[in-house]
Design a protein around this motif. Sequence first.
Motif, PDB file in Angstrom:
ATOM      1  N   LEU A 225      -5.055 -10.658  -0.017  1.00 39.44           N
ATOM      2  CA  LEU A 225      -4.949  -9.218   0.202  1.00 39.44           C
ATOM      3  C   LEU A 225      -5.252  -8.512  -1.110  1.00 39.44           C
ATOM      4  O   LEU A 225      -4.612  -8.774  -2.132  1.00 39.44           O
ATOM      5  CB  LEU A 225      -3.542  -8.836   0.677  1.00 39.44           C
ATOM      6  N   PHE A 226      -6.229  -7.618  -1.064  1.00 42.20           N
ATOM      7  CA  PHE A 226      -6.642  -6.877  -2.253  1.00 42.20           C
ATOM      8  C   PHE A 226      -6.581  -5.389  -1.939  1.00 42.20           C
ATOM      9  O   PHE A 226      -7.133  -4.943  -0.934  1.00 42.20           O
ATOM     10  CB  PHE A 226      -8.060  -7.273  -2.672  1.00 42.20           C
ATOM     11  N   ILE A 227      -5.899  -4.636  -2.785  1.00 41.91           N
ATOM     12  CA  ILE A 227      -5.720  -3.203  -2.549  1.00 41.91           C
ATOM     13  C   ILE A 227      -6.529  -2.400  -3.554  1.00 41.91           C
ATOM     14  O   ILE A 227      -6.265  -2.436  -4.756  1.00 41.91           O
ATOM     15  CB  ILE A 227      -4.233  -2.814  -2.636  1.00 41.91           C
ATOM     16  N   ASN A 228      -7.535  -1.699  -3.046  1.00 44.54           N
ATOM     17  CA  ASN A 228      -8.266  -0.705  -3.826  1.00 44.54           C
ATOM     18  C   ASN A 228      -7.775   0.657  -3.338  1.00 44.54           C
ATOM     19  O   ASN A 228      -8.207   1.124  -2.288  1.00 44.54           O
ATOM     20  CB  ASN A 228      -9.779  -0.829  -3.605  1.00 44.54           C
ATOM     21  N   ASN A 229      -6.862   1.258  -4.062  1.00 46.85           N
ATOM     22  CA  ASN A 229      -6.248   2.486  -3.561  1.00 46.85           C
ATOM     23  C   ASN A 229      -7.166   3.681  -3.784  1.00 46.85           C
ATOM     24  O   ASN A 229      -7.005   4.452  -4.728  1.00 46.85           O
ATOM     25  CB  ASN A 229      -4.893   2.717  -4.224  1.00 46.85           C
ATOM     26  N   TRP A 230      -8.122   3.825  -2.870  1.00 40.94           N
ATOM     27  CA  TRP A 230      -9.069   4.932  -2.919  1.00 40.94           C
ATOM     28  C   TRP A 230      -8.689   6.034  -1.933  1.00 40.94           C
ATOM     29  O   TRP A 230      -9.449   6.983  -1.729  1.00 40.94           O
ATOM     30  CB  TRP A 230     -10.481   4.413  -2.632  1.00 40.94           C
ATOM     31  N   GLY A 231      -7.524   5.896  -1.304  1.00 37.17           N
ATOM     32  CA  GLY A 231      -7.056   6.934  -0.400  1.00 37.17           C
ATOM     33  C   GLY A 231      -7.796   6.998   0.924  1.00 37.17           C
ATOM     34  O   GLY A 231      -7.766   8.022   1.603  1.00 37.17           O
ATOM     35  N   LYS A 232      -8.455   5.908   1.299  1.00 37.04           N
ATOM     36  CA  LYS A 232      -9.196   5.872   2.563  1.00 37.04           C
ATOM     37  C   LYS A 232      -8.527   4.914   3.540  1.00 37.04           C
ATOM     38  O   LYS A 232      -8.121   3.814   3.155  1.00 37.04           O
ATOM     39  CB  LYS A 232     -10.635   5.397   2.336  1.00 37.04           C
ATOM     40  N   ASN A 233      -8.431   5.321   4.798  1.00 37.68           N
ATOM     41  CA  ASN A 233      -7.989   4.392   5.829  1.00 37.68           C
ATOM     42  C   ASN A 233      -9.186   3.532   6.226  1.00 37.68           C
ATOM     43  O   ASN A 233      -9.826   3.739   7.259  1.00 37.68           O
ATOM     44  CB  ASN A 233      -7.435   5.145   7.042  1.00 37.68           C
ATOM     45  N   ALA A 234      -9.484   2.579   5.364  1.00 35.93           N
ATOM     46  CA  ALA A 234     -10.631   1.695   5.563  1.00 35.93           C
ATOM     47  C   ALA A 234     -10.226   0.290   5.153  1.00 35.93           C
ATOM     48  O   ALA A 234      -9.549   0.099   4.134  1.00 35.93           O
ATOM     49  CB  ALA A 234     -11.829   2.170   4.746  1.00 35.93           C
ATOM     50  N   PHE A 235     -10.653  -0.689   5.951  1.00 39.81           N
ATOM     51  CA  PHE A 235     -10.210  -2.061   5.750  1.00 39.81           C
ATOM     52  C   PHE A 235     -11.368  -3.020   5.999  1.00 39.81           C
ATOM     53  O   PHE A 235     -11.998  -2.969   7.054  1.00 39.81           O
ATOM     54  CB  PHE A 235      -9.061  -2.397   6.708  1.00 39.81           C
ATOM     55  N   SER A 236     -11.637  -3.874   5.032  1.00 43.69           N
ATOM     56  CA  SER A 236     -12.658  -4.905   5.199  1.00 43.69           C
ATOM     57  C   SER A 236     -11.966  -6.235   5.443  1.00 43.69           C
ATOM     58  O   SER A 236     -11.065  -6.623   4.689  1.00 43.69           O
ATOM     59  CB  SER A 236     -13.547  -4.994   3.955  1.00 43.69           C
ATOM     60  N   PHE A 237     -12.379  -6.911   6.505  1.00 39.96           N
ATOM     61  CA  PHE A 237     -11.806  -8.208   6.862  1.00 39.96           C
ATOM     62  C   PHE A 237     -12.892  -9.279   6.747  1.00 39.96           C
ATOM     63  O   PHE A 237     -14.040  -9.053   7.137  1.00 39.96           O
ATOM     64  CB  PHE A 237     -11.260  -8.182   8.289  1.00 39.96           C
ATOM     65  N   TYR A 238     -12.493 -10.436   6.235  1.00 41.91           N
ATOM     66  CA  TYR A 238     -13.426 -11.534   6.014  1.00 41.91           C
ATOM     67  C   TYR A 238     -12.853 -12.813   6.620  1.00 41.91           C
ATOM     68  O   TYR A 238     -11.664 -13.101   6.471  1.00 41.91           O
ATOM     69  CB  TYR A 238     -13.656 -11.763   4.516  1.00 41.91           C
ATOM     70  N   ARG A 239     -13.729 -13.563   7.261  1.00 35.67           N
ATOM     71  CA  ARG A 239     -13.355 -14.871   7.803  1.00 35.67           C
ATOM     72  C   ARG A 239     -14.114 -15.932   7.015  1.00 35.67           C
ATOM     73  O   ARG A 239     -15.344 -16.012   7.082  1.00 35.67           O
ATOM     74  CB  ARG A 239     -13.706 -14.933   9.286  1.00 35.67           C
TER      75      ARG A 239
END
Length: 205
Positions: free
Chosen positions: A81-95
Amino acid sequence: MIIISDKAYNINMKDFNEAVAFHGHTCGGLAMGYKACELAIEKLGLSFSEDEEVVCITETDSCTVDAIQVVLGCTAGKGNLFINNWGKNAFSFYRRDNDTSIRLVANPEFMNVNPEMAELRPKVFSGAATQEEIDRFHTLSHMWIDEILNMPAEKMYLVKEATEPLPGHARIYNNVTCSVCGEQVAEGLAPVIDGKHVCIPCLRK
């Protein structure tokens, strides 16, 4: 089975109430994170990450992230889990096993909170609201959560390609002793100055 405001939701993944128990309370942000997980599971065929099989890069540090930790097992401690706090409700998921990924971005057309709830929010959180206003706010909040959990996730999120590269696996370092404060620190995070390890806080002094 999820029970919110006497309504039931059947979702083939971890129960929303498990996320509530972890987070400490129920709220719209937590529900938004839960729905992001639902869509990621659908698009990538994800399951709970026992180790680092699933990776998430989130662009916010909001309540949404706690749902991701509970539902998909992405946590800072495991290194997925990596948090880039850019204030966006955006999430990248990787398998990792098949090198697939997705980026989910909150749909601006969906994010229309009840105007009455938006008006009450600052009064409630500042402590200036009356008990009647507090009760009304909580009623509206639970209605909002119901709406989120009932709505198809694809209406809530825009599906895009992940732009950030897949992070590497978590690294495990040996401990060394800081030559300034005498405390132990991970070797990879202790620069060598004049032949001696120095921790980052001591470097900042």
